[in-house]
Design an enzyme around this catalytic site. Structure first.
Site: not given
Ligand code: NAP
Length: 289
Positions: A135, A149, A153
């Site tokens: 989340s 978003y 979440k």
């Molecule tokens: N980083 C933060 O600050 C943060 C904070 C709170 C929560 N989160 C959560 O953590 C999770 C991972 O995010 P991240 O920080 O690692 O961001 P990220 O670096 O942008 O990675 C996101 C990943 O999700 C994949 N994705 C997006 N849409 C998709 C879909 N329809 N089907 C399959 N894969 C999909 C992307 O694939 P592609 O390469 O194909 O785009 C990528 O592998 C997310 O749920 C995000 O909301 C992140």
């Protein structure tokens, strides 16, 4: 002990990739899924037959079904499911089209629901399993600028809190992971932006500047190690915040909600029928822990 089989969504980049690497380094088996599985080639080369890479867009329920069927037919089980795939969309409510909003909910909420529903029957049969729902601190409190978003979440949080209670008696554990800011592409190339309306510029400006100008404090490798620790724990928490910023934001949010509840208490309590019992006077009170 047998090596665990992990199914991770969104493994191409960021937290999902970090987790896939850390789990592989630890010696378990990973089904790394991505919209473009060619992005996982280097992991395949490095870890050989301990990694299965499959194409998965979590918004496509048919693809979800065939991925889970494929994993079961090749590996026989899924011990750990990590619903990680997701992205952010920036813009005031008025600035977002219905399609923008649907796409947020489809990926960040329905994606989680589709994959969870497809994996559950196998975990239920096995009477074991762990589910991590990635989340966000944005699943606990909201700021202006990313309402869709937050909607998704918050949805993941409610869906998962309910589900966790349904599946615990079946031997399946669930933890909601609530990251604060982590140094991934989330606030960078993955973030989509709506066309701005100038009336909202000031209200949304603070978050926009924060997202675009700051390097988030969280280290994805450390997040991965924390998630592994949760899966290895005998009694994992229902929720785990990741990072100092997440802890502080959740603390502030809980405090202000609790203060508001108390401030408006007499009006809240004024609406029951005279002399009526509440759920807390009945056996059903067990429902609310
Ligand atoms: N980083 C933060 O600050 C943060 C904070 C709170 C929560 N989160 C959560 O953590 C999770 C991972 O995010 P991240 O920080 O690692 O961001 P990220 O670096 O942008 O990675 C996101 C990943 O999700 C994949 N994705 C997006 N849409 C998709 C879909 N329809 N089907 C399959 N894969 C999909 C992307 O694939 P592609 O390469 O194909 O785009 C990528 O592998 C997310 O749920 C995000 O909301 C992140």
């Amino acid at each position: 002990m047998m090596n665990k089989v992990w199914l991770i969504t969104g493994s191409s980049r960021g937290l999902g990739r970090s987790l896939a690497e850390s789990v592989l380094e630890k010696g378990d088996i990973v089904v790394a899924t991505a919209r473009k599985p060619e992005q996982l080639k280097d992991l395949k080369t490095k870890f050989g037959d301990r990694i299965l890479t499959l194409k998965l867009d979590v918004t496509d329920p048919n693809e979800v079904k065939s991925v889970v069927t494929e994993v079961i037919s090749q590996l026989g089980r899924i011990d750990v499911l990590v619903n990680n795939a997701g992205y952010g969309f920036f813009g005031a409510v008025e600035e977002q089209s219905e399609a923008d909003i649907r796409s947020q909910i489809e990926t960040n909420l329905f994606g989680v629901i589709y994959v969870t529903k497809e994996v559950l029957p196998y975990m239920r049969k096995a009477r074991s399993g762990s589910i991590l729902q990635v989340s966000s601190v944005g699943g606990r409190g909201a700021v202006p600028g990313i309402s869709a978003y937050h909607a998704a979440k918050f949805g993941v949080e409610g869906f998962s809190e309910s589900l966790a209670q349904e599946i615990l008696p079946l031997g399946i554990k669930l933890t909601i992971i609530e990251p604060g800011g982590f140094a991934t592409d989330w606030a960078g190339s993955s973030m989509d932006y709506a066309t701005p309306i100038s009336d909202y510029a000031e209200t949304l400006g603070l978050l926009k500047t924060y997202l675009q100008k700051n390097t988030p404090p969280g280290d994805p490798k450390k997040a991965a190690l924390a998630m592994i620790q949760v899966v290895e724990s005998e009694n994992p928490p229902l929720r785990l915040a990741l990072g100092k910023d997440a802890v502080e934001l959740i603390r502030r949010g809980e405090k202000s909600k609790s203060e508001e509840l108390e401030k408006w208490l007499s009006l809240s309590l004024s609406t029951d029928r005279d002399g009526s019992l509440t759920v807390f006077d009945t056996d059903t009170a067990k429902l609310f822990k």
